[in-house]
Scaffold this motif. Structure first.
Motif, mmCIF file in Angstrom:
data_model
loop_
_atom_site.group_PDB
_atom_site.id
_atom_site.type_symbol
_atom_site.label_atom_id
_atom_site.label_comp_id
_atom_site.label_asym_id
_atom_site.label_seq_id
_atom_site.Cartn_x
_atom_site.Cartn_y
_atom_site.Cartn_z
ATOM 1 N N PHE A 1 -9.039 44.335 86.096
ATOM 2 C CA PHE A 1 -10.291 44.970 85.709
ATOM 3 C C PHE A 1 -10.061 46.017 84.632
ATOM 4 N N VAL A 2 -11.141 46.357 83.936
ATOM 5 C CA VAL A 2 -11.175 47.554 83.108
ATOM 6 C C VAL A 2 -12.199 48.477 83.769
ATOM 7 N N TYR B 1 -14.542 42.835 85.362
ATOM 8 C CA TYR B 1 -13.453 41.897 85.627
ATOM 9 C C TYR B 1 -12.925 41.316 84.322
ATOM 10 N N LEU B 2 -11.590 41.209 84.205
ATOM 11 C CA LEU B 2 -10.975 40.629 83.002
ATOM 12 C C LEU B 2 -10.170 39.367 83.270
ATOM 13 N N GLY B 3 -9.521 39.254 84.414
ATOM 14 C CA GLY B 3 -8.699 38.082 84.686
ATOM 15 C C GLY B 3 -7.838 38.281 85.915
ATOM 16 N N SER B 4 -7.016 37.266 86.223
ATOM 17 C CA SER B 4 -6.203 37.341 87.429
ATOM 18 C C SER B 4 -4.822 36.756 87.201
ATOM 19 N N SER C 1 5.533 47.375 81.519
ATOM 20 C CA SER C 1 5.874 46.210 82.333
ATOM 21 C C SER C 1 6.145 44.996 81.441
ATOM 22 N N PRO C 2 6.827 43.991 81.960
ATOM 23 C CA PRO C 2 7.157 42.801 81.159
ATOM 24 C C PRO C 2 5.914 42.049 80.693
ATOM 25 N N ARG C 3 6.060 41.288 79.630
ATOM 26 C CA ARG C 3 4.946 40.531 79.058
ATOM 27 C C ARG C 3 4.348 39.513 80.016
ATOM 28 N N LEU C 4 5.103 39.021 80.976
ATOM 29 C CA LEU C 4 4.576 38.008 81.888
ATOM 30 C C LEU C 4 3.615 38.585 82.916
ATOM 31 N N SER C 5 3.511 39.902 82.985
ATOM 32 C CA SER C 5 2.672 40.533 84.003
ATOM 33 C C SER C 5 1.246 40.756 83.525
ATOM 34 N N ILE C 6 0.328 40.723 84.469
ATOM 35 C CA ILE C 6 -1.064 41.016 84.140
ATOM 36 C C ILE C 6 -1.214 42.469 83.700
ATOM 37 N N SER C 7 -0.368 43.356 84.211
ATOM 38 C CA SER C 7 -0.420 44.748 83.776
ATOM 39 C C SER C 7 -0.236 44.845 82.272
ATOM 40 N N ARG C 8 0.757 44.163 81.752
ATOM 41 C CA ARG C 8 1.008 44.188 80.302
ATOM 42 C C ARG C 8 -0.173 43.575 79.554
ATOM 43 N N ALA C 9 -0.723 42.480 80.077
ATOM 44 C CA ALA C 9 -1.874 41.837 79.433
ATOM 45 C C ALA C 9 -3.070 42.791 79.378
ATOM 46 N N LEU C 10 -3.297 43.539 80.447
ATOM 47 C CA LEU C 10 -4.411 44.484 80.464
ATOM 48 C C LEU C 10 -4.191 45.614 79.464
ATOM 49 N N VAL C 11 -2.974 46.129 79.400
ATOM 50 C CA VAL C 11 -2.659 47.199 78.450
ATOM 51 C C VAL C 11 -2.836 46.698 77.017
ATOM 52 N N GLU C 12 -2.318 45.508 76.729
ATOM 53 C CA GLU C 12 -2.423 44.981 75.365
ATOM 54 C C GLU C 12 -3.854 44.562 75.024
ATOM 55 N N HIS C 13 -4.661 44.223 76.016
ATOM 56 C CA HIS C 13 -6.090 43.968 75.784
ATOM 57 C C HIS C 13 -6.753 45.248 75.282
ATOM 58 N N TRP C 14 -6.478 46.377 75.962
ATOM 59 C CA TRP C 14 -7.020 47.665 75.517
ATOM 60 C C TRP C 14 -6.465 48.029 74.147
ATOM 61 N N TYR C 15 -5.177 47.824 73.945
ATOM 62 C CA TYR C 15 -4.517 48.198 72.695
ATOM 63 C C TYR C 15 -5.048 47.396 71.507
ATOM 64 N N GLY C 16 -5.423 46.152 71.754
ATOM 65 C CA GLY C 16 -5.941 45.295 70.687
ATOM 66 C C GLY C 16 -4.896 44.363 70.101
ATOM 67 N N GLY C 17 -3.775 44.199 70.760
ATOM 68 C CA GLY C 17 -2.706 43.312 70.294
ATOM 69 C C GLY C 17 -1.408 43.632 70.994
ATOM 70 N N ARG C 18 -0.350 42.991 70.525
ATOM 71 C CA ARG C 18 0.967 43.208 71.127
ATOM 72 C C ARG C 18 1.492 44.606 70.807
ATOM 73 N N ILE C 19 2.154 45.176 71.780
ATOM 74 C CA ILE C 19 2.825 46.456 71.600
ATOM 75 C C ILE C 19 4.312 46.137 71.458
#
Length: 163
Positions: A98-99, A82-85, A137-155
């Motif tokens: 989740f990851v 679990y990572l967040g909601s 997806s837009p920055r306000l979405s959890i999808s973007r947050a999950l992708v950028e968590h994996w990426y290690g920063g902002r894309i």
């Protein structure tokens, strides 16, 4: 009404409280630290996002992650963390992020919900976004947050996200 916790019907004055239907949303990562993103069958070409789906009655969140990934792209999942909601009170859901660790990497899209899916390295994702071949997806979405968590920063997408 009440800061968004209730809606009042303009026709009869009745109050309507939002249901909360749990949904999982996940980054899927393989042993080579690649990220799996999918494109919905209803989206224009180039839109990619994390996979997601609703929790069925009596199903654990981890089991939902495994089932949704298997149904949508045919990939088997091991560990789930679990990572967040992110709440979406109207239209009545909460996205639980989740990851998920992929046990297999061969992709078989279902063709109904997911039209395309592919694995990305960090460099491949950054290059595809920069070339506007992939819209995230837009920055306000959890999808973007999950992708950028994996990426290690902002894309950097130049503000060119899908809507």
């Amino acid at each position: 009404m009440q800061s968004g916790w209730v809606r009042r019907c303009s026709a009869d004055g009745s109050d309507h409280y939002p249901r909360t239907d749990p949904a999982v949303i996940m980054t899927v990562v393989d042993d080579d630290d690649r990220l799996l993103l999918g494109s919905s069958a209803r989206w224009p070409a180039g839109r990619y996002s994390t996979l997601a789906g609703f929790v069925e009655p009596g199903e654990s969140l981890e089991a939902t992650v495994r089932r949704e990934v298997r149904e949508e792209v045919g990939v088997e999942i091991g560990d789930v963390a679990y990572l967040g909601s992110q709440p979406w009170p109207f239209p009545a859901s909460i996205m639980l992020g989740f990851v998920a660790q992929a046990l297999t990497t061969e992709v078989h899209v279902d063709g109904e919900e997911i039209a395309a899916a592919r694995w990305f390295t960090r460099d491949e994702l950054a290059e595809s976004v920069a070339a506007r071949e992939v819209l995230l997806s837009p920055r306000l979405s959890i999808s973007r947050a999950l992708v950028e968590h994996w990426y290690g920063g902002r894309i950097d997408d130049g503000g060119d996200t899908w809507r």
